[in-house]
Design a protein around this motif. Structure first.
Motif, PDB file in Angstrom:
ATOM      1  N   TYR A  38      79.520  17.620  59.397  1.00 25.75           N
ATOM      2  CA  TYR A  38      79.296  18.791  58.558  1.00 25.75           C
ATOM      3  C   TYR A  38      78.622  19.891  59.374  1.00 25.75           C
ATOM      4  N   THR A  39      78.618  21.105  58.811  1.00 26.54           N
ATOM      5  CA  THR A  39      77.997  22.265  59.446  1.00 26.54           C
ATOM      6  C   THR A  39      76.733  22.598  58.665  1.00 26.54           C
ATOM      7  N   LYS A  40      75.588  22.485  59.320  1.00 27.76           N
ATOM      8  CA  LYS A  40      74.312  22.512  58.587  1.00 27.76           C
ATOM      9  C   LYS A  40      73.977  23.858  57.964  1.00 27.76           C
ATOM     10  N   ASP A  41      74.540  24.968  58.470  1.00 29.33           N
ATOM     11  CA  ASP A  41      74.229  26.266  57.879  1.00 29.33           C
ATOM     12  C   ASP A  41      75.128  26.589  56.685  1.00 29.33           C
ATOM     13  N   ALA A  42      76.113  25.738  56.395  1.00 20.87           N
ATOM     14  CA  ALA A  42      77.036  26.024  55.302  1.00 20.87           C
ATOM     15  C   ALA A  42      77.270  24.832  54.374  1.00 20.87           C
ATOM     16  N   GLU A  43      76.933  23.626  54.838  1.00 18.75           N
ATOM     17  CA  GLU A  43      77.271  22.414  54.088  1.00 18.75           C
ATOM     18  C   GLU A  43      76.121  21.412  54.099  1.00 18.75           C
ATOM     19  N   LYS A  44      76.212  20.445  53.204  1.00 18.71           N
ATOM     20  CA  LYS A  44      75.369  19.264  53.282  1.00 18.71           C
ATOM     21  C   LYS A  44      76.219  18.044  52.951  1.00 18.71           C
ATOM     22  N   VAL A  45      75.846  16.898  53.525  1.00 19.01           N
ATOM     23  CA  VAL A  45      76.581  15.655  53.308  1.00 19.01           C
ATOM     24  C   VAL A  45      75.621  14.580  52.834  1.00 19.01           C
ATOM     25  N   GLU A  46      76.040  13.839  51.815  1.00 24.27           N
ATOM     26  CA  GLU A  46      75.262  12.704  51.308  1.00 24.27           C
ATOM     27  C   GLU A  46      76.126  11.446  51.394  1.00 24.27           C
ATOM     28  N   LEU A  47      75.526  10.360  51.863  1.00 24.86           N
ATOM     29  CA  LEU A  47      76.198   9.058  51.812  1.00 24.86           C
ATOM     30  C   LEU A  47      75.773   8.402  50.505  1.00 24.86           C
ATOM     31  N   LEU A  48      76.647   8.443  49.497  1.00 25.36           N
ATOM     32  CA  LEU A  48      76.296   7.936  48.174  1.00 25.36           C
ATOM     33  C   LEU A  48      76.251   6.412  48.144  1.00 25.36           C
TER      34      LEU A  48
END
Length: 222
Positions: A38-48
């Motif tokens: 992911y791109t930290k200035d535009a997105e966030k990622v979660e491992l559910l």
């Protein structure tokens, strides 16, 4: 499967669930680590969720200490300071087990504000029992979609329905055969693929692109 929910401003979430059956030692080595860029200035990622499911039904959930948010490694010698990766190591994996995991990507800063777009492939270098792509979006901003090379794989089922002020779209394929890669193969011309966008036409897009690039095309003394 991937389940996307987009908003009128172009922000969206994409929940991606994958289940893989490990058949070989090579497959075990490959499946023991899962990650999402992911791109930290535009997105966030979660491992559910991430877990190993044994043939007898026993479930081994990933240990929180084995989940990392790390700097994205340079690909093709290109370094992006905004690039990150959420990575998890699945211990206790053996041949015959299933690796089951779900990532959620949230895009806060759209590539183009006010528009949503995405691509989904219906074939992979691994055989797929089932793959589906579902989208939930505002009826006031409908999707334009195009399926490319759909004759090269299994039949793609489609559906569309209106629920309140939202539109629900689904594309699904069963028993998609494995694609065996060849040297220098261009996957974009080989794989059955879905392209979706809220931009109504190429003409509309090209007008926006022309206005965006016009200042850079102006010749100056410098």
């Amino acid at each position: 499967y991937q389940s996307v929910v987009y908003q009128p401003d172009g922000q969206f979430t994409n929940t991606m669930h994958t289940a893989k059956l490990v058949l070989t030692a090579e497959g075990k080595a490959e499946a023991s680590t899962v990650q999402m860029y992911y791109t930290k200035d535009a997105e966030k990622v979660e491992l559910l969720e991430a877990q190993v499911v044994k043939p007898d039904g026993t479930v081994i959930k990933v240990d929180p200490k084995d989940i990392q948010d790390v700097e994205q490694s340079g690909e093709m010698n290109i370094y992006d300071p905004q690039g990150r990766s959420v990575k998890a190591t699945l211990n206790g994996l053996a041949v015959g087990d299933v690796v089951d995991y779900t990532f959620k990507l949230t895009r806060m800063l759209p590539t183009r504000v006010g528009y949503f777009n995405d691509i989904f492939d219906f074939q992979s270098t691994e055989p797929m029992l089932e793959a589906s792509y579902a989208v939930d979006g505002p009826a006031t901003l409908p999707l334009t979609s195009q399926l490319y090379h759909q004759d090269r794989g299994s039949k793609i089922e489609t559906s569309k329905s209106k629920v309140g002020d939202r539109m629900h779209y689904t594309w699904r394929v069963h028993n998609a055969p494995q694609l065996v890669p060849e040297m220098a193969m261009d996957f974009s011309t080989e794989v059955p693929a879905l392209v979706v966008t809220t931009d109504p036409s190429w003409q509309h897009f090209s007008q926006w692109w022309a206005k965006l690039t016009e200042p850079q095309l102006e010749a100056t003394p410098e």
